[in-house]
Structure formats: structure tokens, C-alpha cells
Design a protein around this motif. Structure first.
Motif, PDB file in Angstrom:
ATOM      1  N   ASP A 201     -31.459 -10.473 -22.742  1.00  0.00           N
ATOM      2  CA  ASP A 201     -30.981  -9.548 -21.709  1.00  0.00           C
ATOM      3  C   ASP A 201     -31.191  -8.098 -22.131  1.00  0.00           C
ATOM      4  O   ASP A 201     -31.628  -7.262 -21.330  1.00  0.00           O
ATOM      5  CB  ASP A 201     -29.502  -9.809 -21.432  1.00  0.00           C
ATOM      6  CG  ASP A 201     -28.883  -8.706 -20.587  1.00  0.00           C
ATOM      7  OD1 ASP A 201     -29.337  -8.500 -19.453  1.00  0.00           O
ATOM      8  OD2 ASP A 201     -27.955  -8.030 -21.083  1.00  0.00           O
ATOM      9  N   LEU A 202     -30.877  -7.779 -23.385  1.00  0.00           N
ATOM     10  CA  LEU A 202     -31.042  -6.402 -23.863  1.00  0.00           C
ATOM     11  C   LEU A 202     -32.477  -5.931 -23.702  1.00  0.00           C
ATOM     12  O   LEU A 202     -32.735  -4.824 -23.205  1.00  0.00           O
ATOM     13  CB  LEU A 202     -30.649  -6.299 -25.337  1.00  0.00           C
ATOM     14  CG  LEU A 202     -29.210  -6.609 -25.731  1.00  0.00           C
ATOM     15  CD1 LEU A 202     -28.992  -6.303 -27.207  1.00  0.00           C
ATOM     16  CD2 LEU A 202     -28.221  -5.845 -24.876  1.00  0.00           C
ATOM     17  N   TYR A 203     -33.416  -6.762 -24.117  1.00  0.00           N
ATOM     18  CA  TYR A 203     -34.808  -6.312 -24.132  1.00  0.00           C
ATOM     19  C   TYR A 203     -35.436  -6.374 -22.745  1.00  0.00           C
ATOM     20  O   TYR A 203     -36.316  -5.566 -22.432  1.00  0.00           O
ATOM     21  CB  TYR A 203     -35.581  -7.094 -25.199  1.00  0.00           C
ATOM     22  CG  TYR A 203     -34.880  -6.965 -26.529  1.00  0.00           C
ATOM     23  CD1 TYR A 203     -34.556  -5.700 -27.034  1.00  0.00           C
ATOM     24  CD2 TYR A 203     -34.447  -8.078 -27.245  1.00  0.00           C
ATOM     25  CE1 TYR A 203     -33.843  -5.558 -28.218  1.00  0.00           C
ATOM     26  CE2 TYR A 203     -33.744  -7.942 -28.424  1.00  0.00           C
ATOM     27  CZ  TYR A 203     -33.440  -6.677 -28.911  1.00  0.00           C
ATOM     28  OH  TYR A 203     -32.723  -6.535 -30.079  1.00  0.00           O
ATOM     29  N   ASN A 204     -34.966  -7.283 -21.899  1.00  0.00           N
ATOM     30  CA  ASN A 204     -35.351  -7.205 -20.486  1.00  0.00           C
ATOM     31  C   ASN A 204     -34.955  -5.845 -19.921  1.00  0.00           C
ATOM     32  O   ASN A 204     -35.705  -5.206 -19.181  1.00  0.00           O
ATOM     33  CB  ASN A 204     -34.657  -8.299 -19.670  1.00  0.00           C
ATOM     34  CG  ASN A 204     -35.277  -9.672 -19.845  1.00  0.00           C
ATOM     35  OD1 ASN A 204     -36.297  -9.831 -20.501  1.00  0.00           O
ATOM     36  ND2 ASN A 204     -34.638 -10.673 -19.260  1.00  0.00           N
ATOM     37  N   GLY A 205     -33.741  -5.395 -20.278  1.00  0.00           N
ATOM     38  CA  GLY A 205     -33.262  -4.109 -19.788  1.00  0.00           C
ATOM     39  C   GLY A 205     -34.077  -2.947 -20.316  1.00  0.00           C
ATOM     40  O   GLY A 205     -34.373  -1.999 -19.582  1.00  0.00           O
TER      41      GLY A 205
END
Length: 393
Positions: free
Chosen positions: A187-191
Motif C-alpha cells: 500500500d505504501l509504495y502504491n501510494g
């Protein structure tokens, strides 16, 4: 704030404690759990769990509260979320939000019907000071366009052994290790990328927690090292000969819709654990580690270190590098003031779909193209799948 709990495990027992520390009016009015592993942590802090109920429906009918908190095993989340949304409640669910692509579609249809803002999700790393500083550096233009990411989540042997003993060892309950544990990171890196993943490849298996690696009597104390973290529902004493069907190492490669790429590596048997990243952009690079508590940013043209931050959890008992405290405060602010959250249910579903695609690629030894998944997912978010099904009935 008054809450009701479905699934009073270790995680919601801990969050209940955190919420009680920041809100003097915090109260748990009741819970549903046949074996509440988180009950002891609450009672040790003098927090009443309220009345015990046999079903979520009975709990909802019997109590008045501001927030329904779901901490049940992952495979039950969709049904418990549905019950809460249909009852008109605001719902907080622990991650991962659901355990399959089909359940992702089903929840998207529920969100289309009942609204996105009524479902909060415990992707706690979005609230961490380090990640907030990473996004701040990105917003200030220090990185430029994100080109590629190298990232990992590695956990110590005692924690890996917990996964081999807990209910999370079964993919049918947890959705797989990549989904259960690493959805935070994805989720962090998608963001950071700001685009959806498109193509996914992955490799992995189990090579550490296997019978030939079991410690001998003269070696490490199995009880001290591999049973340090207690297991809950369906717990087992078996570590190296566990009946688990999850991996203990996995590597994935991702290409996003905007052309950015990422490698992600996880391992459950790392004695000096780390959870780090290197985000490389057209104008600079951000490198950091959640476990070791630092983030540096360098300018690509001058090599100058423009950010040099260090981080420390607020206390020895604090989990997730201080992010839980901020998440609890933000959830409270949402209930009391309607303040927007830094992560949405849709973010959580997108991270989960990526994790599930990683396992599909690993098991099928193939590259997964997510384009058709996103097309159907978007149709569900708009409620169109429901209307199509109704017309064909």
C-alpha cells in the motif's frame, strides 16, 4: 468514543488500549469472539470489554456505539463488514480487508451501494512519521518522477515461527503471507508511485522453516526463540514441521501503469530484521528503514543529502514505530470531526489485489496482467456489475 468489537484478538486488544490512552471517554460496549485472545491485555489495563455476544447481529441489536471494529480472521472480514454497512454503521476493519480477488469485487459493490467513507481500514503504516516525511519530500519535488523502487519486509525468526503456528499459516484463512503481512508495504509504495500495478511476477517458497532446520537439543531453545510470540485461534506448537501452506521467503517484480517498477522481497527468518526502501526518482533518491528508524534523501544532481531524519517509537511497548498512536488519534478525529483519513478502503483493496497477484504469479510461474482485474474492479466500484447481473437474471 464507544466501540463494539467483532474479533477481540491480540491486535484489537492492543488498539483498545491505545484508544483508551488518548480518549478518556473511550468505552468498549461489547464484543463477539468465542476465544478472545486480546481480552487479557484489556483487563490488565483495567479496560472492560463490555458484554459478550454470540453473533455480530446480536451485538448490533443490543448496544449503541459510534464504531464497529472488526478484528476477526481475515476470511470473515467481508461478511462482518457487510453486516456493519447494512446496519448503517461506521466500520473499522483490520487489514487485509478481504482474502481474494472475488471478495475484492464483492466489497467494491458494497462500497458502491453504501459509500466509501463509512469503512476505515487499519493499514497503520500510512500513519507512521517516516512515511509521512517520505510523502512530504516527494510533494516538495525532491524526488521528481518516481522511476523505480527497491523495498523489503523482513522479520525475525521468532516472528516467522509465529506465522508457522498461528491460524495465519493457512492461506484459506489469511489469504497468504504476502497479503496478511506485506499488504502494509505494498500500500505504501502504491501510494508513492501514484498508479496501479499492471504486470506482476513472483518467486518464492519455504526453505527455512522445514524439518531439517529444526534446532537440536543442544542448540537454540525452541521455547524461548520460536514460541516467544503467542499464537491465538487454531494455534499449534509445530514450527519446523508445521502444516502451514504459506511461504517463508518471496521476491516479486512489479511494473505500474505509468511505467515505474518495483522489486519487493520478504523473508521470515532474518536475525537482524529490517523493513527498508529505496525510492529512486528523476531528481533524487529517498532511502529509509522503518525498523532501524531513518530516512535520507539525496539530490540526483549534486549528491547533497537534503533530508537526514531519524525516528524512535514513543515507548518500548509501542508497535509499528509509533504509527498506532497516530492512527488511533486520526480514527477518533474522524468519528468526532469527520476528518479525512490518509488511507481508504479502496487503497486497501488495491494493495490486496497486488499481493494476491504476486501469489498467483508465484504459483502459476507466470506474469500476471492486472488490466482485466482493474476493469472489473472499477465496474464494481460504480455499481455496474450489480446492474448487469440483475438484467441477466
Amino acid at each position: 468514543m464507544k466501540v463494539a468489537v467483532v474479533g477481540l484478538g491480540f491486535r484489537l486488544g492492543y488498539l483498545g488500549r491505545i484508544l483508551s490512552e488518548i480518549d478518556p471517554d473511550f468505552e468498549i460496549v461489547g464484543y463477539v469472539d468465542p476465544a478472545p485472545a486480546g481480552l487479557r491485555a484489556l483487563e490488565e489495563r483495567g479496560i472492560s470489554p463490555g458484554r459478550s455476544y454470540s453473533t455480530p447481529e446480536a451485538l448490533i441489536a443490543g448496544e449503541r456505539f459510534d464504531l464497529l471494529m472488526i478484528g476477526s480472521p481475515n476470511h470473515l472480514h467481508l461478511e462482518h463488514i457487510r453486516i456493519g454497512l447494512e446496519a448503517g454503521l461506521t466500520v473499522f476493519t483490520e487489514k487485509p480487508i478481504v482474502v481474494s480477488i472475488e471478495e475484492s469485487y464483492a466489497l467494491a459493490l458494497l462500497l458502491a451501494k453504501y459509500g466509501h467513507d463509512r469503512l476505515l481500514v487499519g493499514l497503520v503504516l500510512r500513519y507512521s512519521p517516516l512515511y509521512r516525511d517520505l510523502r512530504k519530500a516527494q510533494a516538495e519535488g525532491r524526488l521528481g518522477e518516481v522511476v523505480s523502487i527497491e523495498a523489503s519486509e523482513h522479520i525475525e525468526p521468532y516472528h516467522g515461527a509465529f506465522f508457522m503456528r498461528d491460524w495465519r499459516r493457512y492461506g484459506r484463512y489469511a489469504g497468504g503471507f504476502m497479503l496478511e503481512k506485506c499488504c502494509h508495504d505494498l500500500d505504501l509504495y502504491n501510494g508513492v508511485v501514484g498508479a496501479r500495478p499492471r504486470f506482476v511476477a513472483s518467486f518464492g517458497g519455504r526453505k527455512s522453516f522445514v524439518p531439517e532446520n529444526a534446532p537440536e537439543a543442544s542448540g537454540a531453545n525452541d521455547l524461548e526463540v520460536y514460541h516467544r510470540k503467542p499464537s491465538g485461534w487454531m494455534g499449534s506448537d509445530r514450527v519446523f514441521d508445521s502444516d502451514a501452506d504459506i511461504i517463508d521467503y518471496q521476491t516479486a517484480i512489479v511494473e505500474y501503469e505509468n511505467g515505474a517498477s518495483m522489486t519487493f522481497h520478504t523473508n521470515l527468518n532474518v536475525p537482524d530484521q529490517f523493513r527498508r526502501f529505496c525510492v529512486i526518482g528523476s531528481k533524487g533518491m529517498a532511502e529509509g528503514d522503518f525498523v532501524r528508524g531513518y530516512m535520507n534523501v539525496h539530490d540526483a544532481r549534486t549528491n547533497e543529502k537534503t533530508v537526514a531524519n531519524t525516528y524512535m517509537a514513543p515507548s518500548e511497548e509501542s508497535q509499528h514505530y509509533g504509527a498506532d498512536e497516530q492512527m488511533a488519534a486520526d480514527v477518533l478525529a474522524f468519528i468526532n470531526e469527520g476528518r479525512p483519513q490518509p488511507v481508504s478502503a479502496i487503497d486497501a483493496l488495491e494493495a490486496g489485489i497486488l499481493a494476491l497477484a504476486m501469489d498467483e504469479a508465484r504459483l502459476g510461474r507466470k506474469v500476471v496482467d492486472l488490466a482485466p482485474v482493474w476493469a472489473k474492479f472499477d465496474a464494481c466500484l460504480q455499481g455496474r456489475e450489480a446492474s448487469l447481473a440483475a438484467r441477466s437474471a
